[in-house]
Scaffold this active site. Structure first.
Site, PDB file in Angstrom:
ATOM      1  N   ASP A   1       0.905  -1.169  -0.011  1.00  0.00           N
ATOM      2  CA  ASP A   1       0.471  -0.263  -0.203  1.00  0.00           C
ATOM      3  C   ASP A   1       1.294   1.554   0.292  1.00  0.00           C
ATOM      4  O   ASP A   1       2.262   1.118   0.341  1.00  0.00           O
ATOM      5  CB  ASP A   1      -0.962   0.533   1.326  1.00  0.00           C
ATOM      6  CG  ASP A   1      -2.065   0.967   1.337  1.00  0.00           C
ATOM      7  OD1 ASP A   1      -3.021   1.717  -0.295  1.00  0.00           O
ATOM      8  OD2 ASP A   1      -2.854   1.467   2.254  1.00  0.00           O
ATOM      9  N   GLY A   2       0.314   2.367  -0.487  1.00  0.00           N
ATOM     10  CA  GLY A   2       1.380   3.755  -0.825  1.00  0.00           C
ATOM     11  C   GLY A   2       1.224   3.950  -1.696  1.00  0.00           C
ATOM     12  O   GLY A   2       2.210   4.671  -2.197  1.00  0.00           O
TER      13      GLY A   2
ATOM     14  N   GLY B   1      -0.473   5.900  -4.358  1.00  0.00           N
ATOM     15  CA  GLY B   1      -0.864   6.632  -5.015  1.00  0.00           C
ATOM     16  C   GLY B   1      -0.349   8.095  -4.514  1.00  0.00           C
ATOM     17  O   GLY B   1       0.057   8.979  -4.732  1.00  0.00           O
ATOM     18  N   ARG B   2      -0.188   8.017  -2.981  1.00  0.00           N
ATOM     19  CA  ARG B   2       0.181   8.654  -1.917  1.00  0.00           C
ATOM     20  C   ARG B   2       2.080   9.373  -2.362  1.00  0.00           C
ATOM     21  O   ARG B   2       1.806   9.752  -2.554  1.00  0.00           O
ATOM     22  CB  ARG B   2       0.377   8.279  -0.574  1.00  0.00           C
ATOM     23  CG  ARG B   2      -1.565   8.596   0.230  1.00  0.00           C
ATOM     24  CD  ARG B   2      -1.255   7.778   1.356  1.00  0.00           C
ATOM     25  NE  ARG B   2      -1.339   6.791   1.152  1.00  0.00           N
ATOM     26  CZ  ARG B   2      -1.343   5.434   2.229  1.00  0.00           C
ATOM     27  NH1 ARG B   2      -0.829   5.785   3.568  1.00  0.00           N
ATOM     28  NH2 ARG B   2      -1.565   4.091   2.130  1.00  0.00           N
ATOM     29  N   TRP B   3       2.737   7.825  -2.604  1.00  0.00           N
ATOM     30  CA  TRP B   3       3.694   8.613  -3.339  1.00  0.00           C
ATOM     31  C   TRP B   3       4.135   9.351  -4.163  1.00  0.00           C
ATOM     32  O   TRP B   3       4.882   9.806  -4.400  1.00  0.00           O
ATOM     33  CB  TRP B   3       4.830   6.649  -3.386  1.00  0.00           C
ATOM     34  CG  TRP B   3       6.215   6.783  -3.922  1.00  0.00           C
ATOM     35  CD1 TRP B   3       6.815   6.415  -2.958  1.00  0.00           C
ATOM     36  CD2 TRP B   3       6.421   7.271  -4.888  1.00  0.00           C
ATOM     37  NE1 TRP B   3       8.392   6.627  -3.768  1.00  0.00           N
ATOM     38  CE2 TRP B   3       8.278   7.215  -5.350  1.00  0.00           C
ATOM     39  CE3 TRP B   3       5.865   7.181  -6.966  1.00  0.00           C
ATOM     40  CZ2 TRP B   3       9.009   6.777  -6.859  1.00  0.00           C
ATOM     41  CZ3 TRP B   3       6.913   7.427  -7.503  1.00  0.00           C
ATOM     42  CH2 TRP B   3       8.490   6.910  -7.633  1.00  0.00           C
TER      43      TRP B   3
ATOM     44  N   HIS C   1       2.270   3.325  -9.247  1.00  0.00           N
ATOM     45  CA  HIS C   1       1.525   1.871  -9.008  1.00  0.00           C
ATOM     46  C   HIS C   1       3.136   1.411  -9.751  1.00  0.00           C
ATOM     47  O   HIS C   1       3.558   0.387 -10.154  1.00  0.00           O
ATOM     48  CB  HIS C   1       0.294   1.342 -10.183  1.00  0.00           C
ATOM     49  CG  HIS C   1      -0.638   2.092  -9.294  1.00  0.00           C
ATOM     50  ND1 HIS C   1      -0.687   2.084  -7.484  1.00  0.00           N
ATOM     51  CD2 HIS C   1      -1.726   3.001  -9.172  1.00  0.00           C
ATOM     52  CE1 HIS C   1      -1.939   2.410  -7.374  1.00  0.00           C
ATOM     53  NE2 HIS C   1      -2.699   2.769  -7.874  1.00  0.00           N
TER      54      HIS C   1
ATOM     55  N   TRP D   1     -11.920  -2.542  -7.853  1.00  0.00           N
ATOM     56  CA  TRP D   1     -12.684  -2.030  -8.957  1.00  0.00           C
ATOM     57  C   TRP D   1     -13.510  -0.564  -9.000  1.00  0.00           C
ATOM     58  O   TRP D   1     -13.967  -0.583  -9.736  1.00  0.00           O
ATOM     59  CB  TRP D   1     -13.359  -3.335  -9.338  1.00  0.00           C
ATOM     60  CG  TRP D   1     -12.588  -4.634  -9.578  1.00  0.00           C
ATOM     61  CD1 TRP D   1     -12.915  -5.626  -8.867  1.00  0.00           C
ATOM     62  CD2 TRP D   1     -12.041  -5.142 -10.796  1.00  0.00           C
ATOM     63  NE1 TRP D   1     -12.439  -6.594  -9.667  1.00  0.00           N
ATOM     64  CE2 TRP D   1     -11.969  -5.958 -10.727  1.00  0.00           C
ATOM     65  CE3 TRP D   1     -11.954  -4.172 -11.765  1.00  0.00           C
ATOM     66  CZ2 TRP D   1     -10.885  -6.536 -11.754  1.00  0.00           C
ATOM     67  CZ3 TRP D   1     -11.696  -4.903 -13.275  1.00  0.00           C
ATOM     68  CH2 TRP D   1     -11.327  -6.290 -13.273  1.00  0.00           C
TER      69      TRP D   1
ATOM     70  N   LEU E   1      10.293 -20.799  -5.027  1.00  0.00           N
ATOM     71  CA  LEU E   1       9.512 -19.547  -4.420  1.00  0.00           C
ATOM     72  C   LEU E   1       8.424 -19.213  -5.105  1.00  0.00           C
ATOM     73  O   LEU E   1       7.383 -19.532  -5.917  1.00  0.00           O
ATOM     74  CB  LEU E   1      10.180 -17.983  -4.136  1.00  0.00           C
ATOM     75  CG  LEU E   1       9.213 -17.037  -4.440  1.00  0.00           C
ATOM     76  CD1 LEU E   1       9.613 -16.751  -2.409  1.00  0.00           C
ATOM     77  CD2 LEU E   1       9.300 -15.417  -4.746  1.00  0.00           C
TER      78      LEU E   1
ATOM     79  N   ARG F   1       2.063  -5.116   5.839  1.00  0.00           N
ATOM     80  CA  ARG F   1       1.571  -3.724   5.486  1.00  0.00           C
ATOM     81  C   ARG F   1       2.468  -2.687   5.675  1.00  0.00           C
ATOM     82  O   ARG F   1       3.129  -2.040   6.105  1.00  0.00           O
ATOM     83  CB  ARG F   1       0.307  -3.642   5.851  1.00  0.00           C
ATOM     84  CG  ARG F   1      -0.491  -2.839   5.586  1.00  0.00           C
ATOM     85  CD  ARG F   1      -1.904  -2.132   5.193  1.00  0.00           C
ATOM     86  NE  ARG F   1      -2.601  -1.521   4.578  1.00  0.00           N
ATOM     87  CZ  ARG F   1      -4.194  -1.513   4.249  1.00  0.00           C
ATOM     88  NH1 ARG F   1      -4.852  -2.804   4.819  1.00  0.00           N
ATOM     89  NH2 ARG F   1      -4.583  -0.476   3.631  1.00  0.00           N
TER      90      ARG F   1
HETATM   91  C1  IPE Z   1      -5.253  -2.642   0.090  1.00  0.00           C
HETATM   92  O1  IPE Z   1      -5.190  -1.624  -0.479  1.00  0.00           O
HETATM   93  C2  IPE Z   1      -5.612  -3.465  -1.612  1.00  0.00           C
HETATM   94  C3  IPE Z   1      -4.442  -3.555  -1.620  1.00  0.00           C
HETATM   95  C4  IPE Z   1      -2.968  -2.452  -1.247  1.00  0.00           C
HETATM   96  C5  IPE Z   1      -4.117  -4.182  -3.449  1.00  0.00           C
HETATM   97  P1  IPE Z   1      -6.522  -0.321  -0.110  1.00  0.00           P
HETATM   98  O2  IPE Z   1      -5.353   1.083  -0.681  1.00  0.00           O
HETATM   99  O3  IPE Z   1      -7.362  -0.172  -0.864  1.00  0.00           O
HETATM  100  O4  IPE Z   1      -6.701  -0.516   1.071  1.00  0.00           O
HETATM  101  P2  IPE Z   1      -7.898   0.656   2.173  1.00  0.00           P
HETATM  102  O5  IPE Z   1      -9.089   1.378   0.889  1.00  0.00           O
HETATM  103  O6  IPE Z   1      -6.851   1.680   2.778  1.00  0.00           O
HETATM  104  O7  IPE Z   1      -8.487   0.115   2.894  1.00  0.00           O
HETATM  105  C1  IPE Z   2      -1.868  -0.019  -3.230  1.00  0.00           C
HETATM  106  O1  IPE Z   2      -1.544   1.496  -3.042  1.00  0.00           O
HETATM  107  C2  IPE Z   2      -2.346  -0.246  -4.602  1.00  0.00           C
HETATM  108  C3  IPE Z   2      -3.634  -0.588  -4.976  1.00  0.00           C
HETATM  109  C4  IPE Z   2      -4.278  -0.553  -4.436  1.00  0.00           C
HETATM  110  C5  IPE Z   2      -3.365  -1.367  -6.264  1.00  0.00           C
HETATM  111  P1  IPE Z   2      -2.636   2.247  -3.342  1.00  0.00           P
HETATM  112  O2  IPE Z   2      -2.890   3.052  -4.602  1.00  0.00           O
HETATM  113  O3  IPE Z   2      -3.928   2.088  -2.353  1.00  0.00           O
HETATM  114  O4  IPE Z   2      -2.008   3.343  -2.972  1.00  0.00           O
HETATM  115  P2  IPE Z   2      -2.410   4.896  -1.369  1.00  0.00           P
HETATM  116  O5  IPE Z   2      -3.137   3.932  -0.007  1.00  0.00           O
HETATM  117  O6  IPE Z   2      -3.544   5.613  -2.527  1.00  0.00           O
HETATM  118  O7  IPE Z   2      -1.329   6.016  -1.436  1.00  0.00           O
HETATM  119 MG    MG Z   3      -4.244   2.531  -0.292  1.00  0.00          MG
END
Ligand code: IPE
Ligand code: IPE
Ligand code: MG
Length: 250
Positions: free
Chosen positions: A17-18, A20-22, A34, A66, A128, A185
């Site tokens: 996760d992260g 988008g913020r990156w 991504h 989705w 793996l 996470r």
């Molecule tokens: C969880 O991340 C799903 C994946 C990393 C693929 P999200 O960004 O979708 O989770 P929430 O919405 O913060 O709980």
């Molecule tokens: C996780 O990163 C990747 C996916 C859920 C596809 P995010 O896209 O959720 O990134 P943030 O949480 O918005 O930073």
């Molecule tokens: Mg996220």
């Protein structure tokens, strides 16, 4: 006294996760994050191969993802297809077995075909067990397993009283792997977000503020080192764990 090697996780499961913020911190569109995240996947696979971790399960796209804006979903699908086209041969060369869990039928046929081909190509690789959770949801996984058992009961192949933990486990994703022993996470959120709900009943949890595209071997090593300090009691007491097994006493 012989020194005991620190316990290494057999199976690591990660919510990446992260992304988008990156990207947002760099004033760039989310898809750039991504893309950088895909590079971090490679570093993570490399780490597991080098350290002899047997199984790695990565949450790439949730059932709920989705519902993101169609532009982001479209960008992710393109990235996913591109990664399947470019990276599978290298994973095969490295000895990784690649599999996918989740609702595959929701993907474009071109992606489904690539998933199938990657699984077939790498099926007997020993190094793996790499599982990508895509269009995956832990609740959906449990519902799916329950439905399969219900079908067996309806067809007279199974008695309701034969439904136990092992019967349900056998129908869940990752049934042939040991349960994840370490969950990581990235991105700072302290939640499971519908990942492996059933499979993580006794998994050790580790959270970090590091954003997924910044992940490197040092951070992963920190998680593994922390895992080595955990006492996994599975409901027992510490004293019970220290006691010699009855079979070991002279
Ligand atoms: C969880 O991340 C799903 C994946 C990393 C693929 P999200 O960004 O979708 O989770 P929430 O919405 O913060 O709980
Ligand atoms: C996780 O990163 C990747 C996916 C859920 C596809 P995010 O896209 O959720 O990134 P943030 O949480 O918005 O930073
Ligand atoms: Mg996220």
């Amino acid at each position: 006294m012989p020194t005991r090697a620190a316990p290494l996780p057999h199976h690591i499961a990660i919510i990446m996760d992260g992304n988008g913020r990156w990207a947002q911190r760099r004033h760039r569109p989310r898809i750039i994050g991504h893309r950088a995240g895909a590079q971090a996947v490679k570093r993570c696979v490399e780490f597991c191969l080098q350290r002899g971790i047997e199984a790695l399960t990565l949450f790439a796209f949730s059932s709920e993802n989705w519902n993101r804006p169609s532009e982001e979903v479209g960008g992710l699908m393109k990235l996913f297809l591109g990664a399947l086209e470019r990276e599978v041969d290298e994973l095969h060369r490295l000895g990784a077995r690649l599999r996918f869990i989740g609702e595959r039928s929701r993907f474009d046929p071109a992606i489904q075909a690539r998933m199938h081909a990657a699984e077939a190509l790498t099926a007997s690789n020993p190094k793996l067990q790499l599982t990508i959770a895509a269009s995956y949801g832990g609740r959906q996984d449990i519902v799916h397993a329950a439905r399969l058992l219900a079908e067996d009961v309806a067809a007279g192949r199974l008695l309701p009283e034969q439904i136990d933990e092992s019967a349900l486990s056998a129908q869940m994703a990752l049934a042939d792997l040991p349960a994840p022993d370490l969950f990581i996470r990235t991105g700072g959120e302290l939640r499971i977000s519908n990942f492996l709900l059933w499979q993580m009943a006794y998994t050790e949890l580790w959270f970090t503020d590091t954003l997924w595209p910044d992940v490197d071997a040092q951070m992963l090593q920190q998680a593994v080192d922390d895992f080595a300090t955990r006492e996994r009691r599975f409901g027992l007491t510490s004293a019970q764990l220290r006691a010699p097994h009855p079979g070991n006493t002279p």
